[in-house]
Motif scaffolding. Sequence first.
Motif, mmCIF file in Angstrom:
data_model
loop_
_atom_site.group_PDB
_atom_site.id
_atom_site.type_symbol
_atom_site.label_atom_id
_atom_site.label_comp_id
_atom_site.label_asym_id
_atom_site.label_seq_id
_atom_site.Cartn_x
_atom_site.Cartn_y
_atom_site.Cartn_z
ATOM 1 N N ALA A 1 8.206 11.852 1.437
ATOM 2 C CA ALA A 1 7.589 11.036 2.493
ATOM 3 C C ALA A 1 8.457 9.847 2.850
ATOM 4 O O ALA A 1 8.563 9.478 4.025
ATOM 5 C CB ALA A 1 6.206 10.576 2.046
ATOM 6 N N HIS A 2 9.094 9.250 1.869
ATOM 7 C CA HIS A 2 10.006 8.130 2.151
ATOM 8 C C HIS A 2 11.221 8.599 2.955
ATOM 9 O O HIS A 2 11.729 7.869 3.813
ATOM 10 C CB HIS A 2 10.463 7.491 0.841
ATOM 11 N N LEU B 1 1.622 7.852 -3.751
ATOM 12 C CA LEU B 1 1.600 8.425 -2.411
ATOM 13 C C LEU B 1 1.054 7.433 -1.396
ATOM 14 O O LEU B 1 1.568 7.314 -0.277
ATOM 15 C CB LEU B 1 0.761 9.701 -2.406
ATOM 16 N N ALA B 2 0.019 6.712 -1.766
ATOM 17 C CA ALA B 2 -0.600 5.770 -0.833
ATOM 18 C C ALA B 2 0.339 4.628 -0.476
ATOM 19 O O ALA B 2 0.160 3.985 0.569
ATOM 20 C CB ALA B 2 -1.894 5.226 -1.432
ATOM 21 N N ALA B 3 1.335 4.367 -1.316
ATOM 22 C CA ALA B 3 2.314 3.327 -1.000
ATOM 23 C C ALA B 3 3.195 3.713 0.183
ATOM 24 O O ALA B 3 3.881 2.862 0.750
ATOM 25 C CB ALA B 3 3.174 3.037 -2.222
ATOM 26 N N CYS B 4 3.173 4.986 0.562
ATOM 27 C CA CYS B 4 3.916 5.471 1.737
ATOM 28 C C CYS B 4 2.984 5.373 2.941
ATOM 29 O O CYS B 4 1.940 6.036 2.982
ATOM 30 C CB CYS B 4 4.361 6.918 1.543
ATOM 31 N N GLU B 5 3.334 4.589 3.919
ATOM 32 C CA GLU B 5 2.444 4.343 5.051
ATOM 33 C C GLU B 5 2.187 5.589 5.886
ATOM 34 O O GLU B 5 1.201 5.641 6.624
ATOM 35 C CB GLU B 5 3.018 3.236 5.942
ATOM 36 N N ASN B 6 3.051 6.588 5.781
ATOM 37 C CA ASN B 6 2.900 7.817 6.570
ATOM 38 C C ASN B 6 2.137 8.911 5.821
ATOM 39 O O ASN B 6 2.161 10.075 6.226
ATOM 40 C CB ASN B 6 4.269 8.346 7.001
ATOM 41 N N VAL B 7 1.442 8.544 4.758
ATOM 42 C CA VAL B 7 0.657 9.511 3.987
ATOM 43 C C VAL B 7 -0.827 9.169 4.103
ATOM 44 O O VAL B 7 -1.224 8.027 3.878
ATOM 45 C CB VAL B 7 1.067 9.536 2.505
ATOM 46 N N ALA B 8 -1.633 10.174 4.469
ATOM 47 C CA ALA B 8 -3.090 10.070 4.512
ATOM 48 C C ALA B 8 -3.666 11.093 3.542
ATOM 49 O O ALA B 8 -2.929 11.878 2.938
ATOM 50 C CB ALA B 8 -3.601 10.304 5.930
ATOM 51 N N VAL B 9 -4.990 11.109 3.403
ATOM 52 C CA VAL B 9 -5.611 12.014 2.434
ATOM 53 C C VAL B 9 -6.905 12.579 2.991
ATOM 54 O O VAL B 9 -7.636 11.900 3.702
ATOM 55 C CB VAL B 9 -5.860 11.285 1.090
#
Length: 296
Positions: A172-173, A207-215
């Motif tokens: 994601a990064h 994962l949540a530290a990546c701004e482009n990741v949702a759940v």
Amino acid sequence: MQVVDPHIHLWDLKTHHYPWLANPQTSFVGDARDLKHDYLISDLLREAGEVEVLKVVHVDANHDPADPVEETRWLQGIADGEGRSMPNGIVAYADLSADNAEAVLEAHAGFRNMRGIRQILNVHEKPLYDYVGRHYMREPAWRRNFALLKRHAMSFDMQLYPSQMGDAAALAHEHPETQFIVNHAGMFADRTSPQGYRAWREGMRTLAACENVAVKISGLAMFDHAWTVESFRPYVLETIDTFGCERAMFASNFPVDRLFGSYGALWSAYASIVADATDSEKDALFRRNAERIYRI
């Protein structure tokens, strides 16, 4: 109750091939023999009952891997015809490790409701939980083809386990312009030990530290067949706390989770768990986030 459901599956066994339903087995997910029947938009809406389903996103139903574009073609035909625009979004399958990955993505991209790709990534040391038996995210060819998603503005649905979340965060990064969506609240399989809980919690935070990741909060019943509101509550609240109300969304995973409860009971459970949230937070979790993230 009005919902936008961002994780459903449809299949027509009369016209299409689904290898897992051709010879259904029993697994930790449940007894697939009970799913060996057609499941169409009309079935979903009938089962929804008093839940008003405004829009849906179809996620690949493990259709014939030899012809993944046929599933997208079929779904778009439903949306353009009797489906009343449903499915409003399509998340299709593509094997990003394959030589023809670029051509498959190009073909998928030609359909109006196409939004993203899911390739199941789940690898686990226990055969019961292992799906694919290989670490795709570590393979150079897979990673090269993953970069093609940006060309078509496609998102990526990540179905994986906590042990894989470090690799997923690194991916994601590397691709900050690609939207990632974690499926089924991170599939917390190893829930019988403090170490398992810690791996899930810390992996989700990474994962949540990546701004482009949702759940997506979905699929909980796959690991909790006799679920109750209280058994769901800690996983739902921890996931929302980790990602925030603007990057989490409820979903049904129907008809798979139908093995363990009704559509109405599932959504009522979600509503009960977040009963004290603000109206704006509820709107985000039940409707707005799914519309924004999947562009529907």
